[in-house]
Motif scaffolding. Structure first.
Motif, PDB file in Angstrom:
ATOM      1  N   UNK A  19      31.124  43.062  38.062  1.00 41.37           N
ATOM      2  CA  UNK A  19      30.886  42.365  39.151  1.00 41.37           C
ATOM      3  C   UNK A  19      29.920  42.566  39.664  1.00 41.37           C
ATOM      4  N   UNK A  20      28.470  41.411  39.692  1.00 38.23           N
ATOM      5  CA  UNK A  20      27.639  41.962  40.901  1.00 38.23           C
ATOM      6  C   UNK A  20      28.452  41.608  42.255  1.00 38.23           C
ATOM      7  N   UNK A  21      28.050  41.801  43.305  1.00 42.92           N
ATOM      8  CA  UNK A  21      28.675  41.343  44.627  1.00 42.92           C
ATOM      9  C   UNK A  21      26.647  41.210  45.476  1.00 42.92           C
ATOM     10  N   UNK A  64      33.536  46.701  40.003  1.00 40.29           N
ATOM     11  CA  UNK A  64      32.700  45.678  41.234  1.00 40.29           C
ATOM     12  C   UNK A  64      32.132  46.622  42.362  1.00 40.29           C
ATOM     13  N   UNK A  85      38.613  42.859  49.146  1.00 38.80           N
ATOM     14  CA  UNK A  85      38.710  41.772  47.977  1.00 38.80           C
ATOM     15  C   UNK A  85      39.478  42.597  46.730  1.00 38.80           C
ATOM     16  N   UNK A  86      38.608  43.465  46.537  1.00 37.93           N
ATOM     17  CA  UNK A  86      39.068  44.644  45.470  1.00 37.93           C
ATOM     18  C   UNK A  86      41.016  44.759  45.513  1.00 37.93           C
ATOM     19  N   UNK A 110      38.544  46.315  35.782  1.00 37.10           N
ATOM     20  CA  UNK A 110      37.344  45.861  36.177  1.00 37.10           C
ATOM     21  C   UNK A 110      36.440  46.956  37.208  1.00 37.10           C
ATOM     22  N   UNK A 155      32.613  38.758  33.616  1.00 41.26           N
ATOM     23  CA  UNK A 155      34.186  39.359  34.240  1.00 41.26           C
ATOM     24  C   UNK A 155      34.659  40.567  34.802  1.00 41.26           C
ATOM     25  N   UNK A 156      34.138  41.346  34.436  1.00 40.48           N
ATOM     26  CA  UNK A 156      34.331  42.394  34.377  1.00 40.48           C
ATOM     27  C   UNK A 156      33.652  43.636  35.038  1.00 40.48           C
TER      28      UNK A 156
END
Lengths: 352, 324
Positions: free
Chosen positions: B54-56, B27, B66-67, B25, B51-52
């Motif tokens: 991902x805007x942060x 991010x 998180x990653x 994914x 879901x795959x």
């Protein structure tokens, strides 16, 4: 139920604290005693320099890890900071593997590469022991992210010291877990002191649980000297995380009897303050409670204590007799073998 | 073969790997709805969903950490930094966690993850946005550092990086994104750790990577006009770099010039210079020279920045000094 491993109490789903079975109550008590005896043995080993580096003891805080982890299922993930011996033991890592790691031995749970602050146990979904304050809270969010991504039904329990709440990454992480509704429970183990700095000297906006409201997390407080209360509050938070995907920030008030680490002369608080807190000893209180409930006899208490002492002595003997890791092992660890691409050359730039 | 941009090559690499493996994914900031600050992730949100892709929020420390957690759990994150200069607020995660956790856990946990984004200067955005941190990360034992210069390598190396079971730090460039080049139609992987020969010559070896490869190529063409021919080696991977390919060339030319955009002190070229003098001392007919970014923070002024970056003029001057 109590799991086969005598040290591990596993959650009985949805069992309210008031109706815990005698087996669970004895399991909680046994687990706290085990951790206390393990830490006392660690302190002795440190004093005679068998354990080097830093050694942060969990004595006084046993009810937090034991109560919190007893509310989890095996599929859940656990991660904590550097005061991690009690957490690893409560999660199911053997006393031998923990003690051997403290002594830096190859048989340690991290093969002697991590030490006291960096215990890891993949088999038990224990993602470490992390020693940069606050850093692991973001990693914890990633475990919860992955659980949600893979739809495993598991949740993540992240323990942190109260000193970690003032690190920027923790605030960033609270924002993310709330925004993305990640299945996570943060347990702040508030033992009043970040090394030698008291909460009141380090943190605005007390109590610390207030930090939950800024990010719209569920905020809860528990008495960390009461193992059943910790268990009940964590169980509630776990349920919110698992079924509602609502993260919780739980402030658990506890106290450590020893210094920040074994090298701490403990000059920032009075002996009297420590003695006052010892009157609230979580093991002593729980023992009295279980005796009142006629669940724990004096004979059984003595037996549990003797078994715990034997277990940690065995762990220390095992650790002392275990081999040291060698450089060949160390060099084999930084990189994972490749299985989707050709191997990448890994020259050692230190070789001449 | 199709002619596509470096940006499209990266986009294809991510799309193909996300198609192949559901644990991959993406991010980062603006990667989804905005379609990427530099449009590298264009269309991925529409194709793979939120879901795959991902805007942060602007939270490099948190989303990098998180990653890390997601990778420990078994996912394969691609983390986009809008600019590698922004990664420094996540330095703890990148060094202490990405760089140590596999080792410190006794090998129990893998970190199959890619951190990618543009680095370097040349766009007049000032000192805080123009860093070349490749060498800083290369100083961490467990990290792999990749810096492709051409669209084909951008695609093949990003696919390899995503498939690697180890963390790869992948350096792109704002000036590179629009660069066009031939890229094979069929699926391919470019091996990590192998250099590319951009041109051949017997008089001088030039080693470079990333955007500097293009500057070095221009300089080599100019040198050719004056009758001297350079071997130009584009590293593609900075760590582990392809010592054997450099050695082969140096044994032919006996002269080595290294062109790197980062600042001089302990830049990756210093490591190569050390290794070459240590192992090929008798093959050298002249001291190894390095053309680097000048040793000051990046100035905003365009004329000054052009002087600070490795440029054709400075490369030629160094080449002539080596050949004298």
């Amino acid at each position: 139920m109590v799991a086969d491993d005598p040290g591990v109490a596993v959650a009985e789903p949805n069992a309210p604290a008031s109706s815990l079975s005698p087996e669970i109550q004895i399991g909680l008590y046994r687990q706290m005693v085990r951790i206390r005896r393990f830490e006392e043995k660690s302190a002795q080993a440190f004093m005679r320099a068998a354990i080097k580096g830093f050694c942060h003891l969990y004595i006084g805080q046993e009810a937090v890890a034991v109560g919190a982890l007893s509310a989890l299922e095996p599929r859940d993930a656990v991660i904590t900071a550097y005061r991690d011996h009690g957490v690893a033991l409560a999660r199911g890592t053997s006393a031998r593997a923990c003690m051997a790691e403290l002594l830096g031995k190859q048989t340690g749970c991290s093969q002697g590469m991590g030490g006291s602050m960096h215990l890891f146990d993949r088999e038990h979904h224990f993602y470490g022991g992390h020693a940069i304050v606050g850093s692991h809270t973001a990693v914890a969010a990633g475990l919860a992210f992955a659980q949600q991504y893979e739809n495993t039904g598991g949740i993540t329990l992240c323990l942190l010291g109260e000193g970690a709440v003032n690190q920027g990454v923790f605030s960033e992480t609270l924002n993310l877990v709330s925004l993305w509704k990640l299945p996570i429970v943060f347990v702040i183990e508030n033992n009043d002191y970040a090394m030698g700095t008291s909460v009141s000297r380090s943190s605005a906006g007390l109590p610390l649980v207030n930090r939950a409201s800024a990010f719209d997390l569920a905020g809860r407080v528990a008495n960390g000297m009461e193992v059943e209360e910790v268990r009940a509050k964590v169980a509630e938070a776990v349920s919110l995380a698992r079924t509602e995907h609502l993260p919780t920030l739980l402030e658990v008030n506890t106290y450590r009897y020893r210094g920040h680490s074994m090298s701490d002369p403990d000059t920032y608080r009075t002996k009297q303050e420590i003695e006052e807190h010892k009157k609230n000893d979580p093991i002593l209180r729980y023992r009295q409670k279980l005796e009142e409930r006629e669940i724990l006899s004096d004979a059984l208490a003595k037996q549990i204590d003797a078994e715990a002492r034997a277990e940690v002595q065995d762990a220390l003997t095992f650790a002392e007799q275990s081999p040291e890791p060698d450089l060949a092992l160390a060099f084999s660890l930084p990189f994972s073998p490749e299985d989707q691409i050709d191997p990448i050359p890994r020259p050692r730039y230190s070789d001449i | 073969m199709a002619k596509i941009t470096y940006r499209q090559a990266l986009n294809q690499a991510m799309a193909e790997e996300m198609e192949r493996d559901s644990s991959v994914f993406l991010i980062g900031e603006e990667v989804a709805e905005y379609q990427g600050a530099f449009k590298v992730s264009q269309g991925l949100l529409q194709r793979f969903g939120a879901k795959r892709v991902v805007d942060t929020p602007i939270s490099e420390a948190a989303f990098s950490g998180l990653a890390v957690g997601a990778a420990l759990y078994g996912l394969r994150p691609i983390v986009e930094f809008m600019n590698w200069s922004f990664s420094f607020v996540a330095f703890d995660q990148l060094i202490n966690n990405v760089g140590s956790l596999r080792f410190m856990s006794g090998g129990q946990f893998d970190l199959p993850m890619v951190f990618r984004g543009p680095s370097g200067g040349g766009t007049q955005i000032g000192a805080t946005h123009s860093h070349c941190p490749e060498s800083w990360f290369a100083g961490v034992p467990a990290l792999t550092v990749v810096s492709p210069a051409f669209p084909e390598d951008a695609k093949g190396l990003l696919k390899s990086s995503i498939r690697s079971n180890n963390p790869v730090f992948f350096f792109e460039g704002e000036w590179l994104y629009g660069l066009e080049g031939e890229v094979p139609d069929a699926e391919f992987l470019t091996p990590i750790g192998e250099a590319r020969i951009c041109r051949e010559g017997a008089d001088l070896t030039i080693v470079s990577a990333g955007y500097s490869t293009h500057t070095a190529l221009s300089a080599a063409e100019a040198l050719s006009a004056s009758g001297k021919e350079a071997d130009l080696i584009d590293l593609r991977t900075i760590k582990p770099y392809d010592f054997d390919r450099i050695a082969q060339s140096v044994q032919k030319t006996n002269r080595l010039l290294i062109v790197e955009e980062n600042k001089p002190f302990a830049g990756w070229g210093a490591q190569i210079a050390y290794d070459v003098q240590r192992r090929l001392f008798d093959w050298l007919d002249a001291p190894i020279l390095r053309v680097t970014g000048l040793d000051i923070p990046q100035p905003y002024n365009g004329k000054l920045e052009a002087q600070v970056l490795p440029n054709v003029e400075r490369i030629l001057a160094a080449a002539h000094q080596l050949l004298a």
